[in-house]
Design a protein around this motif. Structure first.
Motif, mmCIF file in Angstrom:
data_model
loop_
_atom_site.group_PDB
_atom_site.id
_atom_site.type_symbol
_atom_site.label_atom_id
_atom_site.label_comp_id
_atom_site.label_asym_id
_atom_site.label_seq_id
_atom_site.Cartn_x
_atom_site.Cartn_y
_atom_site.Cartn_z
ATOM 1 N N UNK A 99 79.385 28.108 36.556
ATOM 2 C CA UNK A 99 78.620 27.513 37.651
ATOM 3 C C UNK A 99 79.362 26.334 38.273
ATOM 4 N N UNK A 100 80.105 25.569 37.465
ATOM 5 C CA UNK A 100 80.900 24.476 38.015
ATOM 6 C C UNK A 100 81.951 24.993 38.990
ATOM 7 N N UNK A 101 82.579 26.103 38.646
ATOM 8 C CA UNK A 101 83.595 26.679 39.523
ATOM 9 C C UNK A 101 82.958 27.289 40.763
ATOM 10 N N UNK A 102 81.770 27.872 40.593
ATOM 11 C CA UNK A 102 81.114 28.584 41.700
ATOM 12 C C UNK A 102 80.502 27.649 42.742
ATOM 13 N N UNK A 103 80.117 26.450 42.342
ATOM 14 C CA UNK A 103 79.319 25.588 43.215
ATOM 15 C C UNK A 103 79.954 25.336 44.587
ATOM 16 N N UNK A 104 81.234 24.943 44.679
ATOM 17 C CA UNK A 104 81.813 24.713 46.024
ATOM 18 C C UNK A 104 81.847 25.982 46.876
ATOM 19 N N UNK A 105 82.015 27.133 46.237
ATOM 20 C CA UNK A 105 82.051 28.395 46.982
ATOM 21 C C UNK A 105 80.677 28.743 47.521
ATOM 22 N N UNK A 106 79.651 28.478 46.730
ATOM 23 C CA UNK A 106 78.283 28.727 47.188
ATOM 24 C C UNK A 106 77.926 27.795 48.338
ATOM 25 N N UNK A 107 78.411 26.548 48.257
ATOM 26 C CA UNK A 107 78.142 25.597 49.335
ATOM 27 C C UNK A 107 78.838 26.001 50.631
ATOM 28 N N UNK A 119 85.442 33.387 41.198
ATOM 29 C CA UNK A 119 85.214 32.587 39.995
ATOM 30 C C UNK A 119 85.758 33.297 38.765
ATOM 31 N N UNK A 120 85.477 34.576 38.636
ATOM 32 C CA UNK A 120 85.973 35.323 37.476
ATOM 33 C C UNK A 120 87.501 35.327 37.446
ATOM 34 N N UNK A 121 88.119 35.503 38.612
ATOM 35 C CA UNK A 121 89.577 35.525 38.675
ATOM 36 C C UNK A 121 90.161 34.162 38.308
ATOM 37 N N UNK A 122 89.563 33.079 38.819
ATOM 38 C CA UNK A 122 90.088 31.736 38.556
ATOM 39 C C UNK A 122 89.957 31.371 37.081
#
Length: 266
Positions: A99-107, A119-122
């Motif tokens: 979720x920490x990695x996903x948050x900026x992408x969701x924003x 996120x999975x790739x990173x």
């Protein structure tokens, strides 16, 4: 150097407050070409973090300008990511690593499937695919910084700023994170501006090392690092050329410290 994607043009920064004026940066100019990895080094208090904040658009220079991709930086620009030294403050402790990695992408409003893919790739690239459900407090310091790096890479920046990102981890973890960053840099072709106080780290990682004077700061030297594209912790660091380049950077920083003791930059 090819046409720079990032240009720092005669940056001057003065802090005013509490009845005193502090000139942090006197006159700084340099550039970074697309896909280049440039390290910034200098004595303690040389204004390295102030410089990075100006580049990131977090503070405004007193005069001069930062230009990214042909546009003047007047605030945090799109296409830029930052990895800080204090990973404990840069991650949200109530969110999992995923979720920490996903948050900026969701924003940014990306589709859910695209967020999941990035996120999975990173997380896979930084070796944390199996730790995606862990919370930051369940991870070691090095693993937390890997999450911060994964978050930056997932954002797909054109330029990545790194502010002494490995200063708070042990020597073995630091070496692993240096090589991880170099691998990501080669694969993604991102431009990296990397601030460090560690001379060996700067010479090991960089294509160029920009050496700063003591505050009020100017550029003492913009040093090309001709160690080849592939770096190895043992072979590279034990090479005569590495020792020669390290000695040059050390000499300049000692010169800057002596000049500070004499009352001003060289």
């Amino acid at each position: 150097m090819t046409a720079p994607v990032l240009e720092v043009r005669r940056i001057h920064k003065v802090y005013d407050g509490h009845g005193r004026t502090v000139e942090a940066i006197r006159d700084l100019s340099f550039g970074c070409a697309a896909g280049e990895l440039v390290c910034i080094v200098g004595p303690s208090g040389a204004g390295k973090t102030t410089l990075l904040k100006c580049v990131a658009g977090l503070i405004a220079p007193t005069s001069g300008e930062v230009v990214l991709g042909g546009a003047r930086v007047d605030g945090p620009p799109p296409g830029m990511a930052v990895v800080f030294q204090d990973y404990g403050r840069s991650l949200f402790p109530w969110l999992t690593a995923w979720r920490n990695v996903a948050l900026p992408l969701e924003q940014r409003g990306l589709p859910r499937a695209e967020v999941r893919r990035l996120v999975d790739a990173a997380l896979g690239e930084v070796g944390l695919a199996e730790a995606h459900a862990a919370y930051p407090w369940q991870l070691s310091g090095g693993m937390q910084q890997r999450v911060a790096i994964a978050r930056a890479i997932a954002y797909q920046p054109t330029i990545l700023l790194m502010d002494e990102p490995f200063a708070a981890v042990d020597a073995q973890t630091r070496a692993e994170l240096e090589d991880l960053t170099l691998g990501l840099w080669r694969r993604h072709g991102v431009t990296i501006l990397f601030v460090t106080h560690d001379i060996d780290e700067a010479v090991y990682m960089a294509q160029r090392v920009v050496i700063l004077s003591s505050s009020p700061t100017v550029v003492l030297e913009d040093l090309a690092i001709d160690l080849g594209a592939e770096r190895d912790q043992l072979a590279t660091r034990s090479s005569p050329r590495f020792a020669e380049l390290r000695g040059r950077v050390y000499e300049q920083i000692q010169r800057a410290k002596q000049a500070r003791g004499a009352g001003g930059p060289p």
